[in-house]
Write a protein that holds these residues in place. Sequence first.
Motif, short mmCIF file in Angstrom:
data_model
loop_
_atom_site.label_atom_id
_atom_site.label_comp_id
_atom_site.label_asym_id
_atom_site.label_seq_id
_atom_site.Cartn_x
_atom_site.Cartn_y
_atom_site.Cartn_z
N THR B 24 0.50 -1.14 0.00
CA THR B 24 -0.12 -0.50 0.13
C THR B 24 0.73 0.49 -0.46
OG1 THR B 24 -1.51 -1.19 1.48
CG2 THR B 24 -1.95 1.06 1.21
N GLN B 25 0.64 2.10 -0.97
CA GLN B 25 1.56 3.23 -0.58
C GLN B 25 0.51 4.55 -0.80
OE1 GLN B 25 1.08 5.44 -4.04
NE2 GLN B 25 -0.04 4.50 -5.38
N ASP B 26 0.73 5.55 -0.22
CA ASP B 26 -0.20 6.87 0.39
C ASP B 26 0.27 7.96 -0.57
OD1 ASP B 26 0.49 8.26 3.16
OD2 ASP B 26 2.08 7.36 1.46
N MET B 27 1.27 8.21 -1.68
CA MET B 27 2.15 9.36 -2.21
C MET B 27 0.83 9.64 -3.77
SD MET B 27 5.62 7.42 -1.78
CE MET B 27 5.65 5.93 -1.75
N ARG B 28 -0.29 8.65 -3.93
CA ARG B 28 -1.23 8.88 -5.60
C ARG B 28 -0.41 8.73 -6.13
NH1 ARG B 28 -5.36 7.46 -3.65
NH2 ARG B 28 -6.28 8.61 -5.34
N HIS B 29 0.77 8.01 -6.12
CA HIS B 29 2.06 7.76 -7.59
C HIS B 29 0.82 6.69 -8.19
CE1 HIS B 29 6.09 8.18 -5.53
NE2 HIS B 29 5.22 9.33 -5.41
N ASN B 30 1.36 6.71 -9.65
CA ASN B 30 0.43 6.16 -10.59
C ASN B 30 0.89 4.31 -10.74
OD1 ASN B 30 -1.94 7.64 -11.25
ND2 ASN B 30 -0.36 8.76 -12.66
N ALA B 31 2.05 4.46 -10.31
CA ALA B 31 2.93 3.40 -11.05
C ALA B 31 3.81 2.36 -9.77
CB ALA B 31 4.17 3.75 -11.93
N MET B 32 3.20 1.34 -10.01
CA MET B 32 3.70 0.66 -8.99
C MET B 32 4.58 -1.04 -9.55
SD MET B 32 0.72 0.69 -6.11
CE MET B 32 1.27 -0.02 -4.74
N TYR B 33 5.37 -1.66 -8.68
CA TYR B 33 6.19 -2.46 -9.32
C TYR B 33 6.54 -3.67 -7.49
CZ TYR B 33 7.87 1.65 -11.82
OH TYR B 33 7.66 2.70 -12.23
N TRP B 34 6.28 -5.13 -8.57
CA TRP B 34 6.66 -5.68 -7.34
C TRP B 34 8.21 -6.42 -7.83
CZ3 TRP B 34 5.76 -7.14 -2.33
CH2 TRP B 34 4.48 -6.77 -2.13
N TYR B 35 9.03 -6.55 -6.79
CA TYR B 35 10.64 -6.98 -7.82
C TYR B 35 9.89 -8.11 -6.98
CZ TYR B 35 11.31 -3.16 -10.12
OH TYR B 35 11.78 -1.35 -11.25
N ARG B 36 11.44 -9.52 -6.90
CA ARG B 36 12.38 -10.11 -6.01
C ARG B 36 13.72 -9.68 -6.39
NH1 ARG B 36 11.67 -16.16 -7.84
NH2 ARG B 36 13.20 -16.19 -6.33
N GLN B 37 14.40 -10.47 -4.98
CA GLN B 37 15.50 -9.83 -5.30
C GLN B 37 16.21 -11.33 -4.27
OE1 GLN B 37 17.75 -6.77 -2.23
NE2 GLN B 37 18.89 -6.55 -3.69
N ASP B 38 17.14 -11.80 -4.96
CA ASP B 38 18.27 -12.70 -5.08
C ASP B 38 19.49 -12.65 -4.81
OD1 ASP B 38 15.34 -13.92 -6.55
OD2 ASP B 38 15.53 -14.62 -4.63
N LEU B 39 20.35 -13.18 -4.07
CA LEU B 39 21.73 -13.04 -3.90
C LEU B 39 22.22 -13.28 -5.33
CD1 LEU B 39 23.46 -12.48 -1.93
CD2 LEU B 39 24.64 -14.60 -1.21
N GLY B 40 23.00 -12.03 -5.79
CA GLY B 40 24.56 -11.99 -7.43
C GLY B 40 23.13 -12.09 -7.90
N LEU B 41 22.30 -12.00 -8.44
CA LEU B 41 21.05 -11.39 -8.97
C LEU B 41 20.18 -10.40 -9.27
CD1 LEU B 41 19.11 -15.33 -9.53
CD2 LEU B 41 20.78 -14.13 -10.88
N GLY B 42 20.38 -9.50 -8.11
CA GLY B 42 19.57 -8.24 -7.98
C GLY B 42 18.55 -8.12 -8.42
N LEU B 43 18.24 -7.16 -8.49
CA LEU B 43 16.81 -6.86 -8.49
C LEU B 43 16.03 -7.43 -9.51
CD1 LEU B 43 16.71 -3.94 -6.29
CD2 LEU B 43 14.86 -5.19 -5.53
N ARG B 44 14.93 -8.30 -9.11
CA ARG B 44 14.22 -8.43 -11.12
C ARG B 44 12.30 -8.72 -11.12
NH1 ARG B 44 15.70 -15.01 -11.89
NH2 ARG B 44 15.55 -14.65 -9.07
N LEU B 45 12.23 -7.52 -11.91
CA LEU B 45 10.95 -7.30 -11.74
C LEU B 45 9.91 -8.41 -12.31
CD1 LEU B 45 9.04 -5.14 -11.97
CD2 LEU B 45 9.32 -5.02 -14.17
N ILE B 46 8.81 -8.60 -11.79
CA ILE B 46 8.11 -9.60 -11.31
C ILE B 46 6.48 -9.95 -11.65
CG2 ILE B 46 6.33 -11.06 -10.43
CD1 ILE B 46 8.55 -11.21 -7.92
N HIS B 47 5.92 -8.40 -11.73
CA HIS B 47 4.28 -7.56 -12.29
C HIS B 47 4.87 -6.18 -12.07
CE1 HIS B 47 2.54 -11.08 -13.93
NE2 HIS B 47 3.25 -11.38 -12.47
#
Lengths: 111, 112
Positions: B24-47
């Motif tokens: 949940t965000q309260d900044m009224r941002h239009n864009a939202m993201y989900w990432y997973r972060q695994d060791l050595g792989l950095g952040l990867r965008l899910i949806h």
Amino acid sequence: RKEVEQDPGPFNVPEGATVAFNCTYSNSASQSFFWYRQDCRKEPKLLMSVYSSGNEDGRFTAQLNRASQYISLLIRDSKLSDSATYLCVVNTYTGGFKTIFGAGTRLFVKA
Amino acid sequence: IAGITQAPTSQILAAGRRMTLRCTQDMRHNAMYWYRQDLGLGLRLIHYSNTAGTTGKGEVPDGYSVSRANTDDFPLTLASAVPSQTSVYFCASSAEEGTEAFFGQGTRLTVV
């Protein structure tokens, strides 16, 4: 080749040292660039945006080299509190923005 | 609420179970993201979602689904968890796609 590559480090430097990180990207059409800082077991936080003309914020300087497709982050007068992982981020517009995070460069600043 | 909040902060989940991570965000941002972060792989965008009512697939969408019924909320659902989904999950938002992103504190998920 990865779309965004960083030297994973770790970089071990003494307090007061100057340290520089590079980040290369593969898509010449990439349009916006950022550096984020991530502390252990914490969320990434924006450190600074990277502008074409280069930009400075206190001890931190970010530069963009479009011809060679890399961005850099320079930290002067390193502090113990600078110890963290530094992530570069590249945005490319291809009908919609594609955001790629580098895997990060680990920095340890020692007393 | 100030900024972007995720829940739970950590979870141990049995394989095969369904799980929804909340954001949940309260900044009224239009864009939202989900990432997973695994060791050595950095952040990867899910949806991602560029605006309420729309969603898109990122780099690693398989096994995950999202919805964006309103501006503030962007839940991530694992329909049937598998051990390879053990990771740290970060939700993020930005005013518009391609601009500075703000991250939640993360959810540490372990699937056993």
